[in-house]
Write a protein that holds these residues in place. Structure first.
Motif, PDB file in Angstrom:
ATOM      1  N   LEU A 127      -6.264   4.164   2.951  1.00 23.19           N
ATOM      2  CA  LEU A 127      -4.509   4.369   2.316  1.00 23.19           C
ATOM      3  C   LEU A 127      -4.369   2.995   1.977  1.00 23.19           C
ATOM      4  O   LEU A 127      -3.961   3.004   1.007  1.00 23.19           O
ATOM      5  N   LEU A 128      -4.964   2.069   2.958  1.00 27.42           N
ATOM      6  CA  LEU A 128      -4.586   0.743   2.521  1.00 27.42           C
ATOM      7  C   LEU A 128      -4.831   0.557   1.143  1.00 27.42           C
ATOM      8  O   LEU A 128      -4.084  -0.769   0.556  1.00 27.42           O
ATOM      9  N   LEU A 129      -6.004   0.543   1.343  1.00 26.06           N
ATOM     10  CA  LEU A 129      -7.052  -0.409   0.056  1.00 26.06           C
ATOM     11  C   LEU A 129      -6.501   0.504  -1.220  1.00 26.06           C
ATOM     12  O   LEU A 129      -6.922  -0.065  -2.579  1.00 26.06           O
ATOM     13  N   GLU A 130      -6.098   1.397  -1.246  1.00 24.67           N
ATOM     14  CA  GLU A 130      -5.079   2.358  -2.273  1.00 24.67           C
ATOM     15  C   GLU A 130      -4.176   1.221  -2.382  1.00 24.67           C
ATOM     16  O   GLU A 130      -2.640   1.404  -3.154  1.00 24.67           O
ATOM     17  N   ASN A 131      -3.236   0.469  -1.559  1.00 24.96           N
ATOM     18  CA  ASN A 131      -2.064  -0.382  -2.169  1.00 24.96           C
ATOM     19  C   ASN A 131      -1.259   0.805  -2.070  1.00 24.96           C
ATOM     20  O   ASN A 131      -0.031   0.567  -1.970  1.00 24.96           O
ATOM     21  N   CYS A 132      -1.609   1.642  -0.794  1.00 24.44           N
ATOM     22  CA  CYS A 132      -0.339   2.636  -0.277  1.00 24.44           C
ATOM     23  C   CYS A 132       0.833   1.909   0.794  1.00 24.44           C
ATOM     24  O   CYS A 132       0.295   0.985   1.456  1.00 24.44           O
TER      25      CYS A 132
END
Length: 164
Positions: A127-132
């Motif tokens: 999720l972090l890599l998806e800029n969440c």
């Protein structure tokens, strides 16, 4: 109001890349990620009528993706971690720079390292890599926002060690 097909098409166009990257992060190889991606899309379609717009559509999609991935991984627990690690076939990424092979190898290493993390850590880093935002990650995982920040720091340290 848009009909179901139009809603689904819009969701697909806006979210397909994010969903696929999450699938790839969970599964660690293109073949399994493709299967998971299809399964997630089917679940989104089947549950689209039940989405009540009480939360962000992206959060809802991440939850479906995460839950589907965890169920799929639980079915695959017959393989031990060493077998999973050696069977990964990370897909080829098109790179335009002269050092594309080097970048491709780094991406492969990253996905392998992520695939070895605990399930909750794979979810968080995906999720972090998806800029969440931390708030979105908190909503998907059920963790407190402060705990999300702590876990992200620990995950980064763990990945950093594994990538050296």
């Amino acid at each position: 109001m848009k009909n179901k097909e139009q809603k689904f098409e819009q969701i697909y166009e806006q979210s397909k890349d994010k969903i696929y990257r999450l699938c790839l992060g969970f599964m660690g190889n293109k073949t399994d990620a493709d299967d998971l991606f299809q399964e997630v899309l089917i679940k989104i379609w089947n549950n689209l009528d039940s989405f009540r717009n009480e939360s962000n559509i992206d959060t809802w999609i991440y939850r479906i993706t995460t839950n589907t991935a965890l169920l799929t991984l639980n079915r695959k627990t017959k393989l031990n971690k060493k077998e999973i690690f050696h069977q990964h076939n990370i897909p080829h990424y098109e790179m335009t720079t002269s050092n594309s092979n080097e970048k491709e190898q780094e991406v492969k290493k990253l996905y392998k390292a992520i695939s070895l993390l605990k399930e909750i850590d794979r979810i968080i880093i995906g999720l972090l890599l998806e800029n969440c935002s931390y708030d979105d990650i908190s909503s998907v995982t059920g963790l407190k926002i402060s705990n999300v920040g702590v876990r992200i720091n620990r995950i980064k340290k763990t990945l950093s060690k594994k990538l050296k």
